[in-house]
Design a protein around this motif. Sequence first.
Motif, PDB file in Angstrom:
ATOM      1  N   PRO A   1      14.216  -8.119 -10.040  1.00  0.00           N
ATOM      2  CA  PRO A   1      13.380  -9.312 -10.138  1.00  0.00           C
ATOM      3  C   PRO A   1      14.059 -10.512  -9.472  1.00  0.00           C
ATOM      4  O   PRO A   1      15.272 -10.711  -9.595  1.00  0.00           O
ATOM      5  CB  PRO A   1      13.221  -9.526 -11.648  1.00  0.00           C
ATOM      6  N   THR A   2      13.277 -11.297  -8.784  1.00  0.00           N
ATOM      7  CA  THR A   2      13.822 -12.378  -7.957  1.00  0.00           C
ATOM      8  C   THR A   2      14.651 -13.369  -8.776  1.00  0.00           C
ATOM      9  O   THR A   2      15.736 -13.783  -8.353  1.00  0.00           O
ATOM     10  CB  THR A   2      12.680 -13.116  -7.243  1.00  0.00           C
ATOM     11  N   LEU A   3      14.147 -13.766  -9.937  1.00  0.00           N
ATOM     12  CA  LEU A   3      14.885 -14.767 -10.714  1.00  0.00           C
ATOM     13  C   LEU A   3      16.133 -14.194 -11.373  1.00  0.00           C
ATOM     14  O   LEU A   3      17.085 -14.935 -11.633  1.00  0.00           O
ATOM     15  CB  LEU A   3      13.979 -15.436 -11.750  1.00  0.00           C
ATOM     16  N   GLU A   4      16.168 -12.889 -11.616  1.00  0.00           N
ATOM     17  CA  GLU A   4      17.417 -12.289 -12.095  1.00  0.00           C
ATOM     18  C   GLU A   4      18.493 -12.397 -11.025  1.00  0.00           C
ATOM     19  O   GLU A   4      19.658 -12.695 -11.315  1.00  0.00           O
ATOM     20  CB  GLU A   4      17.190 -10.831 -12.493  1.00  0.00           C
ATOM     21  N   LEU A   5      18.107 -12.191  -9.765  1.00  0.00           N
ATOM     22  CA  LEU A   5      19.052 -12.384  -8.664  1.00  0.00           C
ATOM     23  C   LEU A   5      19.491 -13.841  -8.576  1.00  0.00           C
ATOM     24  O   LEU A   5      20.674 -14.131  -8.381  1.00  0.00           O
ATOM     25  CB  LEU A   5      18.412 -11.944  -7.343  1.00  0.00           C
ATOM     26  N   ALA A   6      18.532 -14.766  -8.730  1.00  0.00           N
ATOM     27  CA  ALA A   6      18.857 -16.188  -8.627  1.00  0.00           C
ATOM     28  C   ALA A   6      19.826 -16.624  -9.723  1.00  0.00           C
ATOM     29  O   ALA A   6      20.768 -17.386  -9.468  1.00  0.00           O
ATOM     30  CB  ALA A   6      17.574 -17.018  -8.688  1.00  0.00           C
ATOM     31  N   ARG A   7      19.613 -16.142 -10.941  1.00  0.00           N
ATOM     32  CA  ARG A   7      20.521 -16.516 -12.040  1.00  0.00           C
ATOM     33  C   ARG A   7      21.929 -15.990 -11.772  1.00  0.00           C
ATOM     34  O   ARG A   7      22.927 -16.687 -11.987  1.00  0.00           O
ATOM     35  CB  ARG A   7      19.999 -15.968 -13.367  1.00  0.00           C
ATOM     36  N   ALA A   8      21.999 -14.747 -11.322  1.00  0.00           N
ATOM     37  CA  ALA A   8      23.305 -14.149 -11.059  1.00  0.00           C
ATOM     38  C   ALA A   8      24.004 -14.864  -9.909  1.00  0.00           C
ATOM     39  O   ALA A   8      25.221 -15.101  -9.958  1.00  0.00           O
ATOM     40  CB  ALA A   8      23.141 -12.659 -10.742  1.00  0.00           C
ATOM     41  N   CYS A   9      23.256 -15.238  -8.892  1.00  0.00           N
ATOM     42  CA  CYS A   9      23.830 -15.966  -7.766  1.00  0.00           C
ATOM     43  C   CYS A   9      24.289 -17.363  -8.191  1.00  0.00           C
ATOM     44  O   CYS A   9      25.323 -17.856  -7.722  1.00  0.00           O
ATOM     45  CB  CYS A   9      22.794 -16.051  -6.634  1.00  0.00           C
ATOM     46  N   THR A  10      23.549 -17.981  -9.093  1.00  0.00           N
ATOM     47  CA  THR A  10      23.922 -19.301  -9.612  1.00  0.00           C
ATOM     48  C   THR A  10      25.279 -19.253 -10.309  1.00  0.00           C
ATOM     49  O   THR A  10      26.085 -20.182 -10.195  1.00  0.00           O
ATOM     50  CB  THR A  10      22.839 -19.820 -10.574  1.00  0.00           C
TER      51      THR A  10
ATOM     52  N   ARG B   1       9.658 -23.838 -11.224  1.00  0.00           N
ATOM     53  CA  ARG B   1      10.845 -24.598 -10.830  1.00  0.00           C
ATOM     54  C   ARG B   1      11.656 -23.849  -9.775  1.00  0.00           C
ATOM     55  O   ARG B   1      12.157 -24.439  -8.812  1.00  0.00           O
ATOM     56  CB  ARG B   1      11.701 -24.881 -12.061  1.00  0.00           C
ATOM     57  N   TRP B   2      11.765 -22.535  -9.960  1.00  0.00           N
ATOM     58  CA  TRP B   2      12.628 -21.755  -9.087  1.00  0.00           C
ATOM     59  C   TRP B   2      11.937 -21.250  -7.825  1.00  0.00           C
ATOM     60  O   TRP B   2      12.582 -21.120  -6.770  1.00  0.00           O
ATOM     61  CB  TRP B   2      13.205 -20.562  -9.857  1.00  0.00           C
ATOM     62  N   ALA B   3      10.669 -20.931  -7.909  1.00  0.00           N
ATOM     63  CA  ALA B   3      10.020 -20.171  -6.832  1.00  0.00           C
ATOM     64  C   ALA B   3      10.110 -20.864  -5.474  1.00  0.00           C
ATOM     65  O   ALA B   3      10.223 -20.193  -4.442  1.00  0.00           O
ATOM     66  CB  ALA B   3       8.564 -19.882  -7.182  1.00  0.00           C
ATOM     67  N   VAL B   4      10.061 -22.195  -5.464  1.00  0.00           N
ATOM     68  CA  VAL B   4      10.128 -22.909  -4.182  1.00  0.00           C
ATOM     69  C   VAL B   4      11.542 -22.917  -3.593  1.00  0.00           C
ATOM     70  O   VAL B   4      11.741 -23.360  -2.463  1.00  0.00           O
ATOM     71  CB  VAL B   4       9.610 -24.362  -4.326  1.00  0.00           C
ATOM     72  N   ASN B   5      12.518 -22.405  -4.355  1.00  0.00           N
ATOM     73  CA  ASN B   5      13.914 -22.421  -3.912  1.00  0.00           C
ATOM     74  C   ASN B   5      14.495 -21.037  -3.634  1.00  0.00           C
ATOM     75  O   ASN B   5      15.684 -20.932  -3.313  1.00  0.00           O
ATOM     76  CB  ASN B   5      14.789 -23.089  -4.990  1.00  0.00           C
ATOM     77  N   VAL B   6      13.705 -19.991  -3.775  1.00  0.00           N
ATOM     78  CA  VAL B   6      14.294 -18.645  -3.771  1.00  0.00           C
ATOM     79  C   VAL B   6      13.968 -17.831  -2.523  1.00  0.00           C
ATOM     80  O   VAL B   6      13.955 -16.611  -2.565  1.00  0.00           O
ATOM     81  CB  VAL B   6      13.901 -17.847  -5.044  1.00  0.00           C
ATOM     82  N   CYS B   7      13.756 -18.501  -1.382  1.00  0.00           N
ATOM     83  CA  CYS B   7      13.550 -17.734  -0.152  1.00  0.00           C
ATOM     84  C   CYS B   7      14.755 -16.841   0.129  1.00  0.00           C
ATOM     85  O   CYS B   7      14.600 -15.690   0.572  1.00  0.00           O
ATOM     86  CB  CYS B   7      13.243 -18.644   1.026  1.00  0.00           C
ATOM     87  N   GLY B   8      15.963 -17.339  -0.155  1.00  0.00           N
ATOM     88  CA  GLY B   8      17.161 -16.533   0.054  1.00  0.00           C
ATOM     89  C   GLY B   8      17.226 -15.329  -0.864  1.00  0.00           C
ATOM     90  O   GLY B   8      17.626 -14.237  -0.448  1.00  0.00           O
ATOM     91  N   MET B   9      16.807 -15.519  -2.120  1.00  0.00           N
ATOM     92  CA  MET B   9      16.793 -14.386  -3.053  1.00  0.00           C
ATOM     93  C   MET B   9      15.714 -13.370  -2.670  1.00  0.00           C
ATOM     94  O   MET B   9      15.895 -12.163  -2.864  1.00  0.00           O
ATOM     95  CB  MET B   9      16.566 -14.878  -4.489  1.00  0.00           C
ATOM     96  N   ALA B  10      14.607 -13.854  -2.118  1.00  0.00           N
ATOM     97  CA  ALA B  10      13.588 -12.929  -1.627  1.00  0.00           C
ATOM     98  C   ALA B  10      14.143 -12.094  -0.478  1.00  0.00           C
ATOM     99  O   ALA B  10      13.890 -10.886  -0.389  1.00  0.00           O
ATOM    100  CB  ALA B  10      12.342 -13.688  -1.193  1.00  0.00           C
TER     101      ALA B  10
END
Length: 204
Positions: free
Chosen positions: A71-80, A48-57
């Motif tokens: 980890p990329t999704l830890e950044l995404a959760r914190a940014c959310t 679900r997330w991977a296609v949306n996390v170019c910015g987190m990468a």
Amino acid sequence: MQQSGVPYFSQWETPDMTLPVVAEGAQALLGDPLWRHSGAATIEEYVRWAVNVCGMACLKMILAARGEIHPTLELARACTAYGGYVVNDVDASIKGLIYAPFVRFVSDRFALGAETMTGVQATALPDILSKRRFFIASVHPGIRWPEREPPAKGGHLVLVTAASPQTIRFHNPSGHDTASQADVTLPLAAFDRFFANRGISVDG
């Protein structure tokens, strides 16, 4: 241009998943054997997330350049939590990256100076990068094939690490092979065909 020395990370945990995703959509990521490295609790969350996390990468690469690995999704959760992504649980959509909340997030959490920039001409990028180390640029994802004409501009984020009046160098989180992933070098005019004239300048 010389190599940047900035570590490269794909938005997929297995960097060569790009072509399967282009061909089959996000469901191709169900076959990513390294998905757990993303910080996702389940493979479904990863897909679900991977296609949306170019910015987190891009952020992950900036942080890795100073020796921090997240980890990329830890950044995404914190940014959310800052409003950088808007998650719709009804239709499972994810909206983002939203620039202004991202700027607040990286300032608060990582003491990174950052600025949202719009109306940016490609020719201004050398000057911007003389003041800040990085520029997260909005480009069309088709930039992995720079010889093709993009149907539009924007929709994807890459990490620009250097620019001169003639040439630009960047890491592309969804490049499909070595040449289109790390330290991609293009004529500035070619980059401009994909560039949406907006992005985020970030300190190193």
